[in-house]
Motif scaffolding. Structure first.
Motif, mmCIF file in Angstrom:
data_model
loop_
_atom_site.group_PDB
_atom_site.id
_atom_site.type_symbol
_atom_site.label_atom_id
_atom_site.label_comp_id
_atom_site.label_asym_id
_atom_site.label_seq_id
_atom_site.Cartn_x
_atom_site.Cartn_y
_atom_site.Cartn_z
ATOM 1 N N GLN A 88 -0.879 23.353 -5.350
ATOM 2 C CA GLN A 88 -1.325 21.961 -5.655
ATOM 3 C C GLN A 88 -2.554 21.655 -5.097
ATOM 4 N N ALA A 89 -2.985 22.026 -3.781
ATOM 5 C CA ALA A 89 -4.222 22.053 -3.132
ATOM 6 C C ALA A 89 -5.394 22.539 -4.109
ATOM 7 N N GLY A 90 -5.106 23.551 -4.373
ATOM 8 C CA GLY A 90 -6.133 24.456 -5.344
ATOM 9 C C GLY A 90 -6.517 23.570 -6.522
ATOM 10 N N ALA A 91 -5.474 23.176 -7.312
ATOM 11 C CA ALA A 91 -5.523 22.256 -8.397
ATOM 12 C C ALA A 91 -6.078 21.035 -8.184
ATOM 13 N N ALA A 92 -5.802 20.361 -6.986
ATOM 14 C CA ALA A 92 -6.522 19.102 -6.673
ATOM 15 C C ALA A 92 -8.165 19.438 -6.387
ATOM 16 N N ARG A 93 -8.502 20.395 -5.871
ATOM 17 C CA ARG A 93 -9.926 20.577 -5.303
ATOM 18 C C ARG A 93 -10.569 20.840 -6.552
ATOM 19 N N ARG A 94 -10.106 21.640 -7.433
ATOM 20 C CA ARG A 94 -10.973 21.775 -8.916
ATOM 21 C C ARG A 94 -11.000 20.608 -9.660
ATOM 22 N N ILE A 95 -10.131 19.693 -9.525
ATOM 23 C CA ILE A 95 -10.347 18.448 -10.642
ATOM 24 C C ILE A 95 -10.413 17.251 -9.982
ATOM 25 N N ILE A 96 -11.010 17.146 -8.572
ATOM 26 C CA ILE A 96 -10.914 16.008 -7.883
ATOM 27 C C ILE A 96 -12.227 15.202 -8.368
ATOM 28 N N ASP A 97 -13.304 15.894 -9.090
ATOM 29 C CA ASP A 97 -14.565 14.922 -9.500
ATOM 30 C C ASP A 97 -14.194 14.410 -10.896
ATOM 31 N N ARG A 98 -13.726 15.313 -11.718
ATOM 32 C CA ARG A 98 -13.470 14.994 -13.118
ATOM 33 C C ARG A 98 -12.140 14.073 -13.326
ATOM 34 N N ASP A 99 -11.207 14.250 -12.521
ATOM 35 C CA ASP A 99 -9.902 13.601 -12.686
ATOM 36 C C ASP A 99 -9.176 13.182 -11.557
ATOM 37 N N PRO A 100 -9.757 12.171 -10.958
ATOM 38 C CA PRO A 100 -9.256 11.845 -9.720
ATOM 39 C C PRO A 100 -7.610 11.217 -9.808
ATOM 40 N N GLY A 101 -7.194 10.705 -10.820
ATOM 41 C CA GLY A 101 -5.955 10.346 -11.034
ATOM 42 C C GLY A 101 -5.074 11.682 -10.721
ATOM 43 N N GLY A 102 -5.404 12.792 -11.608
ATOM 44 C CA GLY A 102 -4.693 13.944 -11.336
ATOM 45 C C GLY A 102 -4.531 14.565 -10.051
ATOM 46 N N ALA A 103 -5.860 14.620 -9.280
ATOM 47 C CA ALA A 103 -6.025 14.883 -8.012
ATOM 48 C C ALA A 103 -4.983 14.210 -7.157
ATOM 49 N N ARG A 104 -4.885 12.849 -7.273
ATOM 50 C CA ARG A 104 -4.015 12.144 -6.243
ATOM 51 C C ARG A 104 -2.611 12.435 -6.511
#
Length: 392
Positions: free
Chosen positions: A205-221
Protein backbone atom coordinates in the motif's frame (compact mmCIF):
# COMPACT_ATOMS: atom_id res chain seq x y z
CA UNK A 1 35.31 -41.29 58.75
CA UNK A 2 32.10 -41.81 56.79
CA UNK A 3 33.90 -40.79 53.61
CA UNK A 4 36.82 -43.15 54.38
CA UNK A 5 35.32 -46.46 55.55
CA UNK A 6 38.63 -48.32 55.61
CA UNK A 7 40.09 -45.78 58.04
CA UNK A 8 37.03 -46.18 60.25
CA UNK A 9 37.43 -49.98 60.19
CA UNK A 10 41.11 -49.66 61.09
CA UNK A 11 40.23 -47.46 64.10
CA UNK A 12 37.58 -50.00 65.14
CA UNK A 13 40.10 -52.87 64.94
CA UNK A 14 42.71 -50.99 66.96
CA UNK A 15 40.15 -49.99 69.59
CA UNK A 16 38.92 -53.57 69.89
CA UNK A 17 42.50 -54.79 70.21
CA UNK A 18 43.33 -52.15 72.81
CA UNK A 19 40.41 -53.31 74.94
CA UNK A 20 40.75 -57.04 74.31
CA UNK A 21 44.44 -57.72 74.76
CA UNK A 22 44.65 -56.46 78.35
CA UNK A 23 41.48 -58.39 79.14
CA UNK A 24 43.14 -61.51 77.75
CA UNK A 25 45.91 -61.44 80.34
CA UNK A 26 44.38 -59.54 83.25
CA UNK A 27 40.90 -61.03 83.55
CA UNK A 28 40.18 -63.56 86.26
CA UNK A 29 40.01 -67.17 85.01
CA UNK A 30 37.57 -69.65 86.49
CA UNK A 31 38.64 -73.04 87.74
CA UNK A 32 37.04 -74.69 84.76
CA UNK A 33 39.04 -72.51 82.34
CA UNK A 34 42.24 -73.24 84.21
CA UNK A 35 41.49 -76.96 84.04
CA UNK A 36 40.49 -77.29 80.38
CA UNK A 37 42.19 -74.38 78.50
CA UNK A 38 45.79 -73.35 77.96
CA UNK A 39 47.30 -70.32 79.62
CA UNK A 40 47.21 -67.09 77.55
CA UNK A 41 50.61 -66.36 76.04
CA UNK A 42 52.31 -64.39 73.28
CA UNK A 43 51.26 -66.89 70.61
CA UNK A 44 47.58 -66.39 71.42
CA UNK A 45 48.11 -62.62 71.52
CA UNK A 46 49.67 -62.68 68.02
CA UNK A 47 46.84 -64.76 66.54
CA UNK A 48 44.17 -62.61 68.22
CA UNK A 49 45.93 -59.47 66.92
CA UNK A 50 45.97 -60.82 63.34
CA UNK A 51 42.29 -61.78 63.56
CA UNK A 52 41.31 -58.38 64.95
CA UNK A 53 43.45 -56.29 62.57
CA UNK A 54 41.99 -58.18 59.59
CA UNK A 55 38.77 -56.26 60.26
CA UNK A 56 40.39 -53.16 58.74
CA UNK A 57 39.73 -54.74 55.30
CA UNK A 58 36.29 -56.16 56.06
CA UNK A 59 34.47 -53.89 53.55
CA UNK A 60 36.99 -54.12 50.74
CA UNK A 61 37.67 -57.87 51.05
CA UNK A 62 34.93 -59.36 53.24
CA UNK A 63 35.42 -62.97 52.09
CA UNK A 64 39.18 -62.79 52.63
CA UNK A 65 38.64 -61.20 56.03
CA UNK A 66 36.19 -63.95 57.00
CA UNK A 67 38.65 -66.62 55.86
CA UNK A 68 41.48 -65.09 57.94
CA UNK A 69 39.23 -64.89 61.00
CA UNK A 70 37.99 -68.48 60.66
CA UNK A 71 41.52 -69.84 60.12
CA UNK A 72 42.70 -67.91 63.18
CA UNK A 73 39.81 -69.32 65.26
CA UNK A 74 40.70 -72.85 64.14
CA UNK A 75 44.31 -72.28 65.23
CA UNK A 76 43.20 -70.99 68.64
CA UNK A 77 40.91 -74.00 69.05
CA UNK A 78 43.67 -76.40 68.03
CA UNK A 79 45.94 -74.93 70.71
CA UNK A 80 43.04 -75.05 73.21
CA UNK A 81 43.02 -71.33 73.99
CA UNK A 82 39.86 -69.99 75.62
CA UNK A 83 37.61 -67.59 73.65
CA UNK A 84 38.33 -63.89 74.11
CA UNK A 85 36.39 -60.69 73.39
CA UNK A 86 38.43 -59.62 70.31
CA UNK A 87 38.21 -62.90 68.39
CA UNK A 88 34.50 -63.47 69.19
CA UNK A 89 33.61 -59.94 68.06
CA UNK A 90 35.81 -60.38 64.98
CA UNK A 91 33.90 -63.53 63.97
CA UNK A 92 30.55 -61.74 64.21
CA UNK A 93 31.78 -58.64 62.33
CA UNK A 94 33.31 -60.78 59.59
CA UNK A 95 30.02 -62.68 59.10
CA UNK A 96 28.08 -59.41 59.07
CA UNK A 97 30.50 -57.87 56.54
CA UNK A 98 30.13 -60.74 54.08
CA UNK A 99 26.34 -60.45 54.20
CA UNK A 100 26.32 -56.64 54.01
CA UNK A 101 28.96 -56.04 51.33
CA UNK A 102 28.71 -58.93 48.90
CA UNK A 103 26.08 -60.22 46.49
CA UNK A 104 23.70 -62.97 47.53
CA UNK A 105 25.74 -65.90 46.16
CA UNK A 106 28.96 -64.84 47.91
CA UNK A 107 27.19 -63.86 51.12
CA UNK A 108 25.41 -67.24 51.32
CA UNK A 109 28.70 -69.04 50.66
CA UNK A 110 30.45 -67.09 53.40
CA UNK A 111 27.53 -67.50 55.82
CA UNK A 112 27.35 -71.29 55.35
CA UNK A 113 31.13 -71.64 55.71
CA UNK A 114 31.10 -69.54 58.89
CA UNK A 115 28.20 -71.55 60.34
CA UNK A 116 29.93 -74.88 59.64
CA UNK A 117 33.26 -73.76 61.11
CA UNK A 118 31.55 -72.14 64.10
CA UNK A 119 29.67 -75.36 64.97
CA UNK A 120 32.78 -77.45 64.48
CA UNK A 121 34.68 -75.20 66.88
CA UNK A 122 31.79 -75.23 69.31
CA UNK A 123 31.68 -79.04 69.53
CA UNK A 124 35.47 -79.29 69.65
CA UNK A 125 35.66 -77.40 72.95
CA UNK A 126 36.78 -79.54 75.86
CA UNK A 127 33.68 -78.37 77.76
CA UNK A 128 30.27 -79.66 76.62
CA UNK A 129 28.36 -76.54 75.42
CA UNK A 130 24.92 -78.08 75.95
CA UNK A 131 21.86 -77.84 73.68
CA UNK A 132 20.75 -74.40 74.85
CA UNK A 133 24.19 -72.89 74.28
CA UNK A 134 24.35 -74.57 70.89
CA UNK A 135 20.97 -73.14 69.82
CA UNK A 136 21.71 -69.69 71.23
CA UNK A 137 25.05 -69.39 69.46
CA UNK A 138 23.67 -70.62 66.13
CA UNK A 139 20.79 -68.17 66.39
CA UNK A 140 23.30 -65.39 67.03
CA UNK A 141 25.37 -66.31 63.94
CA UNK A 142 22.31 -66.56 61.69
CA UNK A 143 20.88 -63.33 63.14
CA UNK A 144 24.10 -61.42 62.41
CA UNK A 145 24.09 -62.69 58.82
CA UNK A 146 20.41 -61.75 58.33
CA UNK A 147 21.06 -58.30 59.81
CA UNK A 148 23.87 -57.67 57.34
CA UNK A 149 21.74 -58.89 54.46
CA UNK A 150 18.81 -56.65 55.41
CA UNK A 151 21.04 -53.61 55.72
CA UNK A 152 22.50 -54.33 52.28
CA UNK A 153 19.00 -54.55 50.78
CA UNK A 154 18.05 -51.32 52.52
CA UNK A 155 21.10 -49.52 51.14
CA UNK A 156 20.32 -50.85 47.66
CA UNK A 157 16.73 -49.67 48.00
CA UNK A 158 17.73 -46.14 49.00
CA UNK A 159 20.39 -46.05 46.27
CA UNK A 160 17.73 -47.01 43.73
CA UNK A 161 15.44 -44.28 45.06
CA UNK A 162 18.22 -41.70 44.74
CA UNK A 163 19.07 -42.88 41.24
CA UNK A 164 15.41 -42.78 40.24
CA UNK A 165 15.06 -39.28 41.66
CA UNK A 166 18.14 -38.18 39.72
CA UNK A 167 16.74 -39.71 36.52
CA UNK A 168 13.39 -38.01 37.07
CA UNK A 169 15.17 -34.71 37.69
CA UNK A 170 17.14 -35.11 34.45
CA UNK A 171 13.97 -36.10 32.58
CA UNK A 172 12.13 -33.10 34.02
CA UNK A 173 14.96 -30.85 32.90
CA UNK A 174 14.85 -32.37 29.40
CA UNK A 175 11.07 -32.00 29.25
CA UNK A 176 11.32 -28.40 30.39
CA UNK A 177 13.94 -27.67 27.71
CA UNK A 178 11.80 -29.36 25.06
CA UNK A 179 8.75 -27.38 26.22
CA UNK A 180 10.72 -24.14 26.06
CA UNK A 181 11.96 -24.94 22.56
CA UNK A 182 8.44 -25.84 21.41
CA UNK A 183 7.01 -22.69 22.96
CA UNK A 184 9.69 -20.56 21.32
CA UNK A 185 8.89 -22.16 17.97
CA UNK A 186 5.16 -21.51 18.48
CA UNK A 187 5.78 -17.88 19.40
CA UNK A 188 8.11 -17.50 16.41
CA UNK A 189 5.39 -18.85 14.11
CA UNK A 190 2.80 -16.47 15.55
CA UNK A 191 5.10 -13.44 15.34
CA UNK A 192 6.15 -14.27 11.80
CA UNK A 193 2.59 -14.80 10.62
CA UNK A 194 1.36 -11.56 12.17
CA UNK A 195 4.32 -9.35 11.23
CA UNK A 196 4.97 -10.76 7.76
CA UNK A 197 1.39 -10.52 6.57
CA UNK A 198 0.58 -7.07 7.88
CA UNK A 199 3.94 -5.57 6.96
CA UNK A 200 3.63 -6.99 3.44
CA UNK A 201 0.20 -5.37 3.06
CA UNK A 202 1.54 -2.09 4.44
CA UNK A 203 4.55 -2.20 2.10
CA UNK A 204 2.42 -2.77 -0.98
CA UNK A 205 0.00 0.00 0.00
CA UNK A 206 2.84 2.40 0.79
CA UNK A 207 4.42 1.72 -2.60
CA UNK A 208 1.11 2.30 -4.36
CA UNK A 209 0.54 5.55 -2.44
CA UNK A 210 4.00 6.80 -3.39
CA UNK A 211 3.38 6.15 -7.08
CA UNK A 212 -0.04 7.81 -7.27
CA UNK A 213 0.29 10.62 -4.72
CA UNK A 214 0.83 13.31 -7.43
CA UNK A 215 -1.86 12.27 -9.91
CA UNK A 216 -4.43 10.76 -7.52
CA UNK A 217 -4.23 12.26 -4.03
CA UNK A 218 -7.55 10.69 -3.08
CA UNK A 219 -6.30 7.19 -3.94
CA UNK A 220 -3.10 7.88 -2.01
CA UNK A 221 -5.10 8.97 1.04
CA UNK A 222 -7.15 5.76 0.78
CA UNK A 223 -3.95 3.71 0.62
CA UNK A 224 -2.59 5.55 3.65
CA UNK A 225 -5.83 4.84 5.53
CA UNK A 226 -5.42 1.17 4.72
CA UNK A 227 -1.84 1.30 6.02
CA UNK A 228 -3.07 2.91 9.22
CA UNK A 229 -5.80 0.28 9.69
CA UNK A 230 -3.47 -2.64 8.98
CA UNK A 231 -0.82 -1.15 11.29
CA UNK A 232 -3.31 -0.91 14.11
CA UNK A 233 -4.36 -4.50 13.52
CA UNK A 234 -0.73 -5.59 13.59
CA UNK A 235 -0.16 -3.72 16.85
CA UNK A 236 -3.25 -5.35 18.35
CA UNK A 237 -2.00 -8.79 17.35
CA UNK A 238 1.42 -8.03 18.76
CA UNK A 239 -0.10 -6.87 22.06
CA UNK A 240 -2.09 -10.08 22.27
CA UNK A 241 0.98 -12.26 21.73
CA UNK A 242 3.12 -10.24 24.14
CA UNK A 243 0.28 -10.30 26.65
CA UNK A 244 0.32 -14.09 26.65
CA UNK A 245 4.02 -14.00 27.50
CA UNK A 246 3.60 -11.64 30.43
CA UNK A 247 3.32 -13.23 33.86
CA UNK A 248 2.55 -10.15 35.93
CA UNK A 249 -0.74 -9.09 34.37
CA UNK A 250 -3.89 -8.91 36.45
CA UNK A 251 -7.04 -10.92 35.73
CA UNK A 252 -8.95 -8.13 34.03
CA UNK A 253 -6.04 -7.24 31.76
CA UNK A 254 -5.51 -10.89 30.98
CA UNK A 255 -9.09 -11.27 29.76
CA UNK A 256 -8.57 -8.40 27.39
CA UNK A 257 -5.22 -9.63 26.13
CA UNK A 258 -6.22 -13.27 25.65
CA UNK A 259 -8.59 -12.58 22.80
CA UNK A 260 -9.63 -15.53 20.59
CA UNK A 261 -7.21 -16.54 17.87
CA UNK A 262 -8.30 -15.86 14.27
CA UNK A 263 -9.84 -18.75 12.37
CA UNK A 264 -11.50 -19.61 9.08
CA UNK A 265 -14.44 -17.45 10.13
CA UNK A 266 -12.13 -14.44 9.72
CA UNK A 267 -11.08 -15.47 6.22
CA UNK A 268 -13.28 -12.85 4.54
CA UNK A 269 -11.57 -10.01 6.39
CA UNK A 270 -8.16 -11.42 5.50
CA UNK A 271 -9.04 -11.63 1.79
CA UNK A 272 -10.40 -8.08 1.85
CA UNK A 273 -7.08 -6.82 3.19
CA UNK A 274 -5.23 -8.69 0.47
CA UNK A 275 -7.55 -7.40 -2.28
CA UNK A 276 -6.94 -3.84 -1.11
CA UNK A 277 -3.31 -4.27 -2.15
CA UNK A 278 -4.42 -4.97 -5.73
CA UNK A 279 -4.01 -8.75 -5.70
CA UNK A 280 -6.99 -10.56 -7.15
CA UNK A 281 -8.05 -13.37 -4.83
CA UNK A 282 -10.93 -15.79 -5.34
CA UNK A 283 -12.35 -18.17 -2.73
CA UNK A 284 -14.06 -21.52 -3.33
CA UNK A 285 -15.61 -23.68 -0.65
CA UNK A 286 -16.44 -27.26 -1.60
CA UNK A 287 -18.40 -29.79 0.43
CA UNK A 288 -20.43 -29.27 3.56
CA UNK A 289 -18.59 -26.88 5.85
CA UNK A 290 -17.79 -28.37 9.23
CA UNK A 291 -16.38 -26.71 12.31
CA UNK A 292 -12.81 -27.99 12.82
CA UNK A 293 -11.06 -28.13 16.16
CA UNK A 294 -9.78 -24.76 17.45
CA UNK A 295 -6.17 -25.73 16.71
CA UNK A 296 -6.90 -26.80 13.14
CA UNK A 297 -9.03 -23.66 12.65
CA UNK A 298 -6.11 -21.40 13.61
CA UNK A 299 -3.56 -23.47 11.69
CA UNK A 300 -5.61 -23.38 8.47
CA UNK A 301 -6.11 -19.61 8.76
CA UNK A 302 -2.41 -18.98 9.40
CA UNK A 303 -1.50 -21.24 6.49
CA UNK A 304 -3.67 -19.22 4.10
CA UNK A 305 -2.35 -15.98 5.55
CA UNK A 306 1.28 -17.01 5.08
CA UNK A 307 0.69 -18.33 1.55
CA UNK A 308 -1.02 -15.09 0.47
CA UNK A 309 1.74 -13.08 2.13
CA UNK A 310 4.29 -14.95 0.04
CA UNK A 311 2.20 -14.26 -3.06
CA UNK A 312 2.19 -10.55 -2.25
CA UNK A 313 5.94 -10.53 -1.71
CA UNK A 314 7.07 -12.68 -4.62
CA UNK A 315 4.38 -13.27 -7.26
CA UNK A 316 4.51 -9.90 -8.97
CA UNK A 317 2.03 -7.06 -9.57
CA UNK A 318 -0.17 -8.85 -12.14
CA UNK A 319 -0.55 -12.12 -10.25
CA UNK A 320 -3.81 -13.73 -9.27
CA UNK A 321 -4.50 -16.09 -6.40
CA UNK A 322 -7.06 -18.80 -5.59
CA UNK A 323 -8.04 -20.19 -2.22
CA UNK A 324 -9.97 -23.47 -1.98
CA UNK A 325 -11.45 -25.10 1.10
CA UNK A 326 -12.62 -28.65 0.50
CA UNK A 327 -14.51 -30.43 3.30
CA UNK A 328 -15.01 -34.18 3.40
CA UNK A 329 -16.29 -36.45 6.12
CA UNK A 330 -12.77 -37.02 7.47
CA UNK A 331 -10.58 -34.07 6.59
CA UNK A 332 -10.24 -30.48 5.46
CA UNK A 333 -8.08 -29.68 2.43
CA UNK A 334 -6.74 -26.15 2.00
CA UNK A 335 -5.23 -25.08 -1.34
CA UNK A 336 -3.65 -21.73 -2.15
CA UNK A 337 -2.36 -21.16 -5.68
CA UNK A 338 -1.16 -18.24 -7.72
CA UNK A 339 0.03 -17.67 -11.28
CA UNK A 340 2.90 -15.40 -10.35
CA UNK A 341 6.62 -15.61 -11.02
CA UNK A 342 8.03 -15.94 -7.50
CA UNK A 343 8.57 -19.70 -7.26
CA UNK A 344 12.35 -19.58 -6.76
CA UNK A 345 12.34 -16.88 -4.12
CA UNK A 346 9.52 -18.51 -2.16
CA UNK A 347 11.27 -21.86 -2.00
CA UNK A 348 14.59 -20.30 -0.97
CA UNK A 349 14.18 -17.02 0.88
CA UNK A 350 17.79 -17.10 2.05
CA UNK A 351 20.13 -19.01 -0.16
CA UNK A 352 19.38 -22.71 0.07
CA UNK A 353 17.54 -22.44 3.38
CA UNK A 354 13.74 -22.29 3.42
CA UNK A 355 12.25 -19.17 4.93
CA UNK A 356 10.72 -19.03 8.38
CA UNK A 357 7.26 -18.90 6.84
CA UNK A 358 7.63 -22.25 5.09
CA UNK A 359 9.09 -23.80 8.24
CA UNK A 360 6.13 -22.47 10.21
CA UNK A 361 3.74 -23.99 7.66
CA UNK A 362 5.30 -27.42 8.03
CA UNK A 363 5.28 -27.16 11.82
CA UNK A 364 1.64 -26.10 12.01
CA UNK A 365 0.40 -28.84 9.71
CA UNK A 366 2.53 -31.53 11.33
CA UNK A 367 1.33 -30.48 14.78
CA UNK A 368 -2.21 -31.62 13.92
CA UNK A 369 -1.26 -34.77 12.00
CA UNK A 370 -1.79 -33.26 8.56
CA UNK A 371 0.06 -33.38 5.27
CA UNK A 372 1.58 -30.43 3.40
CA UNK A 373 2.82 -30.05 -0.14
CA UNK A 374 4.54 -26.89 -1.35
CA UNK A 375 5.98 -26.24 -4.80
CA UNK A 376 5.52 -24.90 -8.33
CA UNK A 377 2.19 -25.57 -10.02
CA UNK A 378 1.63 -26.78 -13.54
CA UNK A 379 1.33 -23.83 -15.90
CA UNK A 380 3.39 -21.51 -13.73
CA UNK A 381 3.02 -19.99 -10.33
CA UNK A 382 3.16 -21.54 -6.92
CA UNK A 383 0.89 -23.80 -4.91
CA UNK A 384 0.38 -24.79 -1.30
CA UNK A 385 -1.83 -27.77 -0.43
CA UNK A 386 -2.50 -28.97 3.10
CA UNK A 387 -4.78 -31.68 4.46
CA UNK A 388 -5.96 -31.52 8.07
CA UNK A 389 -7.78 -34.46 9.67
CA UNK A 390 -10.99 -33.29 11.29
CA UNK A 391 -10.98 -36.08 13.86
CA UNK A 392 -8.48 -36.16 16.75
Amino acid sequence: MAARPQAADAVLALALLAVGLPELFLSHRSAEEVRYFAEPDARQAVVVSVITLALAWRRLFPLVTLAVVLVGECMLAAWVYPPSIPDVVAVMLAIYSVAAHRALAHSVLGGVAALVVFNALLWSFPVDPGLMTFLTNNTLVVGVWVLGRNLRMRRAYFAELEDRAARLERARGSDARAARIEERSRIARELHDVVAHHVSVMTVQAGAARRIIDRDPGGAREAMSTIEEVGRTALSEMRRIVGVLRTDRDEQAARGELAPQPGLGDLGELLDHVRETGLSVQLWIEGEARTPSPGVDVAAFRLIQEALTNTLKHAGPQARAWVRLRYTGEDLTVEIEDDGRGTATIVADNGDKPGHGLVGMYERVALYGGELRIGPRVGGGFGVRARFPLSA
